[in-house]
Design an enzyme around this catalytic site. Structure first.
Site, mmCIF file in Angstrom:
data_model
loop_
_atom_site.group_PDB
_atom_site.id
_atom_site.type_symbol
_atom_site.label_atom_id
_atom_site.label_comp_id
_atom_site.label_asym_id
_atom_site.label_seq_id
_atom_site.Cartn_x
_atom_site.Cartn_y
_atom_site.Cartn_z
ATOM 1 N N ASP A 39 -27.246 2.664 63.449
ATOM 2 C CA ASP A 39 -26.582 3.347 62.336
ATOM 3 C C ASP A 39 -25.111 3.440 62.684
ATOM 4 O O ASP A 39 -24.771 3.793 63.829
ATOM 5 C CB ASP A 39 -27.184 4.745 62.117
ATOM 6 C CG ASP A 39 -26.854 5.264 60.726
ATOM 7 O OD1 ASP A 39 -27.765 5.327 59.877
ATOM 8 O OD2 ASP A 39 -25.670 5.574 60.478
ATOM 9 N N GLU A 50 -41.618 9.881 49.779
ATOM 10 C CA GLU A 50 -41.147 10.999 50.589
ATOM 11 C C GLU A 50 -42.238 12.062 50.620
ATOM 12 O O GLU A 50 -42.946 12.261 49.642
ATOM 13 C CB GLU A 50 -39.854 11.566 50.003
ATOM 14 C CG GLU A 50 -38.741 10.563 50.090
ATOM 15 C CD GLU A 50 -37.388 11.134 49.695
ATOM 16 O OE1 GLU A 50 -37.240 12.364 49.638
ATOM 17 O OE2 GLU A 50 -36.489 10.320 49.443
ATOM 18 N N PHE A 60 -50.567 9.457 39.286
ATOM 19 C CA PHE A 60 -49.266 9.361 38.616
ATOM 20 C C PHE A 60 -49.375 9.599 37.114
ATOM 21 O O PHE A 60 -48.661 9.003 36.322
ATOM 22 C CB PHE A 60 -48.586 8.021 38.915
ATOM 23 C CG PHE A 60 -47.607 8.164 40.032
ATOM 24 C CD1 PHE A 60 -48.063 8.389 41.320
ATOM 25 C CD2 PHE A 60 -46.254 8.116 39.810
ATOM 26 C CE1 PHE A 60 -47.179 8.571 42.360
ATOM 27 C CE2 PHE A 60 -45.352 8.303 40.848
ATOM 28 C CZ PHE A 60 -45.827 8.521 42.123
ATOM 29 N N LEU A 61 -50.294 10.488 36.768
ATOM 30 C CA LEU A 61 -50.424 10.860 35.360
ATOM 31 C C LEU A 61 -50.180 12.364 35.215
ATOM 32 O O LEU A 61 -50.721 12.981 34.314
ATOM 33 C CB LEU A 61 -51.831 10.531 34.863
ATOM 34 C CG LEU A 61 -52.091 9.200 34.160
ATOM 35 C CD1 LEU A 61 -53.468 9.198 33.529
ATOM 36 C CD2 LEU A 61 -51.032 8.863 33.111
ATOM 37 N N CYS A 109 -35.075 7.326 44.260
ATOM 38 C CA CYS A 109 -35.580 5.981 43.962
ATOM 39 C C CYS A 109 -35.723 5.694 42.473
ATOM 40 O O CYS A 109 -35.046 4.808 41.948
ATOM 41 C CB CYS A 109 -36.913 5.777 44.660
ATOM 42 S SG CYS A 109 -36.767 5.983 46.432
HETATM 43 C C1 UGA Z 1 -41.257 6.524 44.942
HETATM 44 C C2 UGA Z 1 -42.504 5.640 44.908
HETATM 45 O O1 UGA Z 1 -43.649 6.416 44.618
HETATM 46 C C3 UGA Z 1 -42.710 4.921 46.253
HETATM 47 O O2 UGA Z 1 -43.818 4.038 46.163
HETATM 48 C C4 UGA Z 1 -41.451 4.127 46.583
HETATM 49 O O3 UGA Z 1 -41.549 3.504 47.853
HETATM 50 C C5 UGA Z 1 -40.255 5.076 46.607
HETATM 51 O O4 UGA Z 1 -40.136 5.716 45.318
HETATM 52 C C6 UGA Z 1 -39.032 4.256 46.908
HETATM 53 O O5 UGA Z 1 -38.699 3.362 46.118
HETATM 54 O O6 UGA Z 1 -38.453 4.387 48.002
HETATM 55 P P1 UGA Z 1 -40.690 8.963 45.909
HETATM 56 O O7 UGA Z 1 -39.374 8.815 45.210
HETATM 57 O O8 UGA Z 1 -40.711 9.437 47.308
HETATM 58 O O9 UGA Z 1 -41.468 7.544 45.914
HETATM 59 O O10 UGA Z 1 -41.529 10.001 45.083
HETATM 60 P P2 UGA Z 1 -42.777 9.976 44.078
HETATM 61 O O11 UGA Z 1 -43.915 10.630 44.698
HETATM 62 O O12 UGA Z 1 -42.972 8.633 43.525
HETATM 63 O O13 UGA Z 1 -42.219 10.924 42.921
HETATM 64 C C7 UGA Z 1 -41.068 10.579 42.159
HETATM 65 C C8 UGA Z 1 -40.839 11.599 41.081
HETATM 66 O O14 UGA Z 1 -41.849 11.508 40.069
HETATM 67 C C9 UGA Z 1 -40.858 13.051 41.565
HETATM 68 O O15 UGA Z 1 -39.819 13.766 40.928
HETATM 69 C C10 UGA Z 1 -42.227 13.550 41.136
HETATM 70 O O16 UGA Z 1 -42.272 14.933 40.950
HETATM 71 C C11 UGA Z 1 -42.411 12.791 39.831
HETATM 72 N N1 UGA Z 1 -43.839 12.606 39.455
HETATM 73 C C12 UGA Z 1 -44.660 11.865 40.248
HETATM 74 C C13 UGA Z 1 -44.313 13.157 38.282
HETATM 75 O O17 UGA Z 1 -43.565 13.839 37.541
HETATM 76 N N2 UGA Z 1 -45.623 12.953 37.939
HETATM 77 C C14 UGA Z 1 -46.456 12.217 38.699
HETATM 78 O O18 UGA Z 1 -47.648 12.067 38.317
HETATM 79 C C15 UGA Z 1 -45.971 11.666 39.888
#
Ligand code: UGA
Length: 467
Positions: free
Chosen positions: A30, A155, A269-270, A280
């Site tokens: 880094d 995360e 994811f629903l 992301c």
């Molecule tokens: C997301 C993807 O899920 C990972 O597969 C990917 O590797 C990552 O981005 C990336 O590109 O680095 P992350 O951003 O850590 O991961 O978080 P998620 O768990 O995907 O949630 C993203 C957002 O969607 C959050 O604000 C969460 O609260 C929201 N969410 C998620 C919902 O509102 N409803 C859901 O059913 C799921």
């Protein structure tokens, strides 16, 4: 294998430490000397389950070294993973200048044949640019290969996502580079890691051994953007359905159960909420939209996904107003500031966007988050009252607003909450409680896409329009 990982952000740190866990010799690079010094001491800049354990296990061994010099790392590395930032530019396109800088150094310092791996999320055809930069800077075409190996970790569950992935994608255009990068993951794809006594226990139903998918570099680049765009679409879709549920008094949870039982749809994811955030989805959707435009395709669906997501916060705020009438002068308890539970990341947090609007409209807030208080303080200063736990936040508040899905917020002592609040009003942006439980506990309860539990004198169960 000797591996260099450039960039100690979320993806780089998790990947580097997990590569060490798999048995490789990893040099983490880094260019921030302060960060490198901190890591060398074993201090981690992010809150992530199992990362401290990985650091303790491998720090000080020859499996894990930290440096701020890529040239030093390249003295031994055969494969170099680039995991530096690709932040959005004004127009939504990804800024790839950090990647270019790293590639120039690789071109000038690598010893012998080297595989350059894109680990950061990048637009399709970035590997072509990397190739061009390598040759422009004096590398012979036969001295290197470029591979796309996108990361799918979330995360909060990053380490287990890495060690028990649904799939590992290796996008390579030559046999030798495909084999080299696949070999790095062999402990996972053979299942050998998962059988080790020292392995971190995986989640229930984790697919082991892990599946390896080998593709062309451009397909792998597209897999990453398309996956994130699809997941965000799923979220916006269910948020749109939740709005219809609100309008007709249906229960989105029941709708999800019915939809999700179809294996082609699935129930993950629903979950409706206050919209997606984080480092992301928002960035990747705008970047993917730009890529599509550049390729001559107008991906209007993504505009709509983004629009629904932006509106979702406004819809939530309308619910808060519906529950409280005026916001000016109201004092509100806030639970959760991060973009989701289980992380201390506040980038693009919809929770913070809601808090910002509440403050602008003249409300005062007392907030609690299990991991992000210091980060929020450095951004919001003292405009927020920071408290030590959920119950302190509720003390004398006009209502409780639940904004992120931390597990502990789903297990509150409701009697204690009721006693602390000035009025028994909860506006839950994450649907953490059943309607029955809230009715029994005597709260006025507003959630997303489900009938509200209204004060006794109002017509309970009436259709609630949030338009
Ligand atoms: C997301 C993807 O899920 C990972 O597969 C990917 O590797 C990552 O981005 C990336 O590109 O680095 P992350 O951003 O850590 O991961 O978080 P998620 O768990 O995907 O949630 C993203 C957002 O969607 C959050 O604000 C969460 O609260 C929201 N969410 C998620 C919902 O509102 N409803 C859901 O059913 C799921």
């Amino acid at each position: 294998m000797d591996i260099a990982v450039v960039g100690s952000g979320y993806v780089g740190l998790v990947a580097g430490l997990c590569f060490a866990e798999l048995g490789h010799r990893v040099t983490m690079v880094d260019n921030d000397p302060q960060k490198t010094a901190m890591l060398r001491e074993g201090q981690l800049p992010i809150h992530e389950q199992f990362l401290p354990e990985l650091m303790d296990r491998h720090r000080g061994s020859d499996r894990l070294t930290f440096t701020d010099s890529l040239a030093v790392a390249l003295e031994t590395a055969k494969v170099v993973f680039i995991a530096v930032g690709t932040p959005p530019k004004e127009d939504g396109e990804a800024d790839l200048s950090y990647i270019e800088e790293v590639v120039r150094t690789i071109a000038c310092c690598a010893k012998g044949y080297i595989v350059v791996v894109e680990k950061s999320t990048v637009p399709v055809l970035t590997h072509d640019w990397i190739r061009r930069v390598m040759t422009l800077n004096g590398r012979k075409r036969e001295d290197f290969d470029v591979v796309s190996n996108p990361e799918f970790l979330r995360e909060g569950t990053a380490v287990l996502d890495f060690l028990y992935p649904d799939r590992i994608v290796v996008g390579a255009d030559t046999e030798i580079s495909a084999q080299l990068v696949s070999k790095i993951y062999e402990p996972l794809t053979s299942g050998e890691y998962h059988k080790r006594k020292t392995a971190f226990p995986g989640p229930a139903n984790a697919p082991t051994p892990s599946q390896l998918i080998v593709t062309s570099a451009k397909s792998a680049e597209l897999i990453k953007h398309a996956s994130n765009a699809f997941l965000a679409t799923k979220i916006s879709f269910i948020n749109a359905v939740a709005s219809i549920c609100d309008a007709v008094g249906a229960d989105v949870q029941e709708v999800c159960k019915g939809m999700g039982a179809d294996v082609r749809i699935g129930n993950r994811f629903l979950n409706p909420g206050i919209g997606y955030g984080g480092s992301c989805f928002p960035k990747d959707l705008t970047a993917f939209r730009s890529v599509a435009r550049e390729c001559g395709y107008d991906f209007g669906l993504l505009d709509e996904v983004i629009r629904i997501n932006d509106q979702q916060r406004q819809r939530y705020l309308r619910k808060v107003r519906q529950a409280l009438w005026n916001l000016k002068g109201k004092h509100l308890a806030i639970l959760g500031l991060t973009f989701k539970g289980g992380t201390d990341d506040i980038r693009e947090s919809p929770a913070l966007a809601v808090v910002r609007t509440l403050l602008e409209e003249g409300a005062t807030v007392a907030a609690y988050d299990p991991a992000a208080m210091d980060r929020v303080r450095s951004e919001f200063g003292e405009s927020i009252k920071y408290v030590a736990n959920a119950y302190d936040a509720c003390e004398d508040a006009d209502a409780l607003l639940i904004l992120t899905d931390w597990a502990e917020f789903a297990e509150l002592d409701l009697a204690k909450v009721g006693k602390a609040l000035r009025y028994p009003i909860i506006v839950d942006g994450r649907n953490l409680y059943s309607l029955t439980k809230m009715r029994e506990a005597g709260f006025q309860y507003y959630s997303v896409g489900r009938p509200s539990i209204l004060p006794m004198h109002e017509h309970a169960g009436a259709a609630q329009s949030t338009k």
